[in-house]
Design a protein around this motif. Structure first.
Motif, PDB file in Angstrom:
ATOM      1  N   GLY A   6      66.358 -47.976 -84.030  1.00  0.00           N
ATOM      2  CA  GLY A   6      65.852 -48.607 -85.240  1.00  0.00           C
ATOM      3  C   GLY A   6      65.579 -50.079 -85.010  1.00  0.00           C
ATOM      4  N   THR A   7      66.199 -50.920 -85.817  1.00  0.00           N
ATOM      5  CA  THR A   7      66.051 -52.370 -85.683  1.00  0.00           C
ATOM      6  C   THR A   7      67.432 -52.997 -85.545  1.00  0.00           C
ATOM      7  N   PRO A   8      67.992 -52.968 -84.336  1.00  0.00           N
ATOM      8  CA  PRO A   8      69.351 -53.489 -84.152  1.00  0.00           C
ATOM      9  C   PRO A   8      69.424 -54.999 -84.354  1.00  0.00           C
ATOM     10  N   THR A   9      70.553 -55.451 -84.874  1.00  0.00           N
ATOM     11  CA  THR A   9      70.820 -56.870 -85.059  1.00  0.00           C
ATOM     12  C   THR A   9      71.584 -57.407 -83.850  1.00  0.00           C
ATOM     13  N   ALA A  10      71.800 -58.720 -83.851  1.00  0.00           N
ATOM     14  CA  ALA A  10      72.597 -59.332 -82.786  1.00  0.00           C
ATOM     15  C   ALA A  10      73.999 -58.729 -82.763  1.00  0.00           C
ATOM     16  N   ASN A  11      74.562 -58.486 -83.936  1.00  0.00           N
ATOM     17  CA  ASN A  11      75.901 -57.882 -84.007  1.00  0.00           C
ATOM     18  C   ASN A  11      75.914 -56.469 -83.453  1.00  0.00           C
ATOM     19  N   ASP A  12      74.819 -55.733 -83.665  1.00  0.00           N
ATOM     20  CA  ASP A  12      74.730 -54.374 -83.125  1.00  0.00           C
ATOM     21  C   ASP A  12      74.717 -54.401 -81.596  1.00  0.00           C
ATOM     22  N   TYR A  13      73.898 -55.280 -81.030  1.00  0.00           N
ATOM     23  CA  TYR A  13      73.837 -55.401 -79.570  1.00  0.00           C
ATOM     24  C   TYR A  13      75.206 -55.801 -79.011  1.00  0.00           C
ATOM     25  N   TYR A  14      75.865 -56.734 -79.704  1.00  0.00           N
ATOM     26  CA  TYR A  14      77.172 -57.220 -79.251  1.00  0.00           C
ATOM     27  C   TYR A  14      78.211 -56.094 -79.292  1.00  0.00           C
ATOM     28  N   ALA A  15      78.279 -55.372 -80.416  1.00  0.00           N
ATOM     29  CA  ALA A  15      79.264 -54.300 -80.567  1.00  0.00           C
ATOM     30  C   ALA A  15      79.048 -53.209 -79.522  1.00  0.00           C
ATOM     31  N   ALA A  16      77.782 -52.852 -79.276  1.00  0.00           N
ATOM     32  CA  ALA A  16      77.488 -51.811 -78.282  1.00  0.00           C
ATOM     33  C   ALA A  16      77.889 -52.262 -76.885  1.00  0.00           C
ATOM     34  N   ALA A  17      77.606 -53.519 -76.567  1.00  0.00           N
ATOM     35  CA  ALA A  17      77.941 -54.050 -75.240  1.00  0.00           C
ATOM     36  C   ALA A  17      79.446 -54.067 -75.014  1.00  0.00           C
ATOM     37  N   VAL A  18      80.195 -54.536 -76.010  1.00  0.00           N
ATOM     38  CA  VAL A  18      81.654 -54.607 -75.883  1.00  0.00           C
ATOM     39  C   VAL A  18      82.241 -53.203 -75.758  1.00  0.00           C
TER      40      VAL A  18
END
Length: 283
Positions: free
Chosen positions: A190-202
């Motif tokens: 979809g349209t991930p936010t900065a928080n989405d990218y961060y949570a997925a990476a962690v």
């Protein structure tokens, strides 16, 4: 005035007739709610005391089915499907029973949860899981029958049973990884936010998944955050870089996190960053 007095006396007499003495229960009810990964687990049971009695092999005989506590059957509720031993249990509520022995217990998850103690008529078709678990001696006595959730991870917990000098642990596994990965896939499409990218990476870092993908997502999160990036986010980015084999990049980012955490007065992150920099040969 006379009517009011009669009404008062009538109400008072009614209260006296209906009043009941309330005393503490000898085996008080307990309700424990625990989040395991993304699964809500609720345990309901009653807690008898030893009261100078010998418990296992006496009050609770070996080789006989036990209600696992007192009063109504002990109940456990799962908000998602789970795995107990080699058994898959659907989301829902189960009664738990046990047959104690000296070195091991047989523990049963039973689909009928409406019994006062052991069912009057046992129905094997309602046995959803049957496990043989080892007994571990405790160095001290536990006066009150106790059930706990221990050794919590994102994907499992141990349901602990403690009484007298006996401990038994039952592993419960939850489908956290499948749920998180499905959610990550959905959001990233979809349209991930900065928080989405961060949570997925962690999450990828913590669960030791594709570290290159974690690095890509973290770089995107930090880039989107711009000058609002937090020292805790830089800390995670440095760990991902180190895990990915980029020690030089990890050191550079850790120094930024250190400076920002010192400015914020966060002693914990100052300590963690200094320890990491020392480990990576930068201090």
């Amino acid at each position: 005035m006379k009517k009011l007095l009669l009404l008062f006396l009538s109400v008072t007499a009614s209260y006296v007739v209906n009043a009941q003495i309330v005393t503490p229960q000898p085996s008080p009810f307990s309700k424990v709610e625990q989040k395991v990964g993304l699964t809500d687990v609720t345990l309901e049971y009653s807690r008898p005391n030893m009261r100078d009695r010998k418990i296992f092999g006496d009050l609770v005989p070996y080789g006989k089915l036990w209600r696992l506590g007192a009063n109504a059957n002990t109940k456990i509720t799962f908000s998602t499907d789970v795995k107990v031993g080699d058994y898959d249990l659907k989301a829902g509520t189960y009664a738990i029973y046990a047959t104690p022995n000296e070195t091991s217990w047989n523990v049963v998850f039973y689909s009928d949860t409406t019994n006062w103690g052991i069912p009057q008529k046992w129905d094997d078709s309602k046995v959803m899981a049957m496990l043989n678990v080892d007994v571990y001696p405790l160095p001290m006595s536990i006066e009150t029958f106790t059930m706990t959730f221990d050794d919590l991870t994102s994907g499992s917990a141990i349901l602990g049973i403690l009484w007298e000098k006996t401990y038994v642990g039952i592993k419960i596994e939850v489908p956290t990884d499948n749920m998180v990965l499905a959610n990550i896939n959905y959001v990233m499409n979809g349209t991930p936010t900065a928080n989405d990218y961060y949570a997925a990476a962690v999450y990828y870092l913590q669960e030791e998944k594709d570290i290159k993908q974690a690095k890509t997502w973290m770089d995107k999160a930090i880039s989107m955050a711009g000058d609002k990036v937090g020292f805790w986010q830089l800390r995670q980015q440095s760990l991902i870089y180190a895990k990915a084999g980029d020690k030089k990049g990890a050191i550079e980012i850790a120094k930024k996190s250190l400076a920002a955490s010192e400015k914020a007065g966060n002693a914990d992150y100052v300590k963690m960053n200094k320890e990491a920099l020392k480990e990576w040969g930068a201090m």
